[in-house]
Write a protein that holds these residues in place. Structure first.
Motif, PDB file in Angstrom:
ATOM      1  N   ALA A   1      -3.879   0.806   9.245  1.00  0.00           N
ATOM      2  CA  ALA A   1      -4.370   1.521   8.619  1.00  0.00           C
ATOM      3  C   ALA A   1      -4.651   3.312   8.322  1.00  0.00           C
ATOM      4  O   ALA A   1      -5.223   4.125   8.337  1.00  0.00           O
TER       5      ALA A   1
ATOM      6  N   GLN B   1      -6.652  -1.407  -4.214  1.00  0.00           N
ATOM      7  CA  GLN B   1      -8.364  -1.549  -3.430  1.00  0.00           C
ATOM      8  C   GLN B   1      -8.197  -3.061  -2.836  1.00  0.00           C
ATOM      9  O   GLN B   1      -8.377  -3.257  -1.266  1.00  0.00           O
TER      10      GLN B   1
ATOM     11  N   LEU C   1      -6.007   5.151   5.849  1.00  0.00           N
ATOM     12  CA  LEU C   1      -7.141   4.240   5.076  1.00  0.00           C
ATOM     13  C   LEU C   1      -8.485   5.257   4.899  1.00  0.00           C
ATOM     14  O   LEU C   1      -8.918   5.840   3.798  1.00  0.00           O
TER      15      LEU C   1
ATOM     16  N   TRP D   1      -6.196  -3.223   0.313  1.00  0.00           N
ATOM     17  CA  TRP D   1      -6.499  -2.951   1.716  1.00  0.00           C
ATOM     18  C   TRP D   1      -7.887  -3.287   1.925  1.00  0.00           C
ATOM     19  O   TRP D   1      -7.730  -3.786   3.108  1.00  0.00           O
TER      20      TRP D   1
ATOM     21  N   ILE E   1       0.870  -1.056   0.152  1.00  0.00           N
ATOM     22  CA  ILE E   1      -0.178   0.198  -0.052  1.00  0.00           C
ATOM     23  C   ILE E   1       0.855   1.162   0.235  1.00  0.00           C
ATOM     24  O   ILE E   1       0.354   2.056  -0.625  1.00  0.00           O
TER      25      ILE E   1
ATOM     26  N   TYR F   1     -14.520  -1.420   8.929  1.00  0.00           N
ATOM     27  CA  TYR F   1     -13.724  -0.032   9.176  1.00  0.00           C
ATOM     28  C   TYR F   1     -14.256   0.326  10.133  1.00  0.00           C
ATOM     29  O   TYR F   1     -14.005   0.760  11.631  1.00  0.00           O
TER      30      TYR F   1
END
Length: 254
Positions: free
Chosen positions: A50, A29, A55, A32, A14, A100
């Protein structure tokens, strides 16, 4: 592969993309998605990564770019294949955001902006993209439960207005209605709890009054009447659905 190595690999993937933009949208994507949905005994390292890799900010940016390429009104006939890919990406981001908001408790940045992105998609998708609008309702509900998200963040992000408007739609399906109900039950319970903890009483009362006024503006009494008819149905669906002791917060406390 050990959890430590697993996390290190996804973190590196990432971070490298954020610096060099060397992944496709699907690959970025997916990185993540694997990170957020990874099977870990301890979720704290995932939250730390994150937060460090932003994020919330990345999800907001990706959703904003994706929404520009969707014909929400379904006016265009051609190029539906590419548009369907964009919609699939949006759905996947909705599911990441659902997890999340539900599980992450350490992050603090970008609450209002991310909520506003979800709200804009929810509004745009209401008429012709029901699968997307349905998925949007889940992270908004989870945001109302998460203590990291302030009740005022929900106002500023447009979630309160949007959920109120959505609940009065004649074509609202059961899952969306359930999430909308929980959204306001959560907000009501949190305001009641914050009465004991909030030092700025004037600010708390102003927020409370703002919610009440919005409920009146959008037809509060009609909504309550409709909910009274729907509650027995939702209670019959499963043991996890709306209990009467929680419904009292919505019907009485406000």
């Amino acid at each position: 592969m050990s959890e430590e190595v697993y996390l290190k690999e996804f973190r590196g993937t990432i971070q490298n993309h954020q610096e060099h933009h060397n992944l496709t949208r699907l690959a970025y994507q997916s990185a993540w998605q694997f990170l957020v949905y990874g099977l870990f005994n301890n979720y704290s390292p995932v939250e730390v990564i994150a937060n460090e890799l932003h994020l919330a900010r990345e999800a907001e940016r990706e959703l904003e770019e994706l929404t520009r390429n969707v014909d929400w009104m379904r006016k265009m006939v051609g190029n539906r294949e590419n548009e369907m890919k964009e919609e699939l990406f949006i759905l996947r981001w909705m599911r990441i955001m659902k997890r999340y908001f539900h599980d992450f408790t350490m992050w603090k940045e970008g609450n209002v902006e991310l909520i506003n992105s979800l709200v804009q998609i929810y509004r745009a998708a209401n008429d012709n993209c029901r699968d997307i609008s349905s998925e949007c309702a889940y992270p908004l509900r989870n945001a109302s439960e998460n203590r990291v998200v302030n009740v005022q963040d929900l106002f500023e992000g447009g979630a309160v207005d949007t959920v109120l408007e959505g609940m009065q739609r004649p074509t609202l399906d059961d899952n969306v209605m359930r999430n909308c109900l929980y959204f306001f039950l959560n907000v009501s319970k949190r305001q009641k709890h914050e009465e004991k903890d909030e030092t700025d009483e004037a600010k708390r009362n102003a927020t409370k009054m703002e919610l009440f006024e919005k409920m009146e503006e959008e037809g509060y009494e009609d909504i309550i009447t409709g909910f009274c008819e729907l509650i027995p149905y939702y209670l019959s669906l499963s043991e996890n659905d709306l209990p009467f002791e929680d419904s009292s917060y919505y019907f009485v406390y406000l």
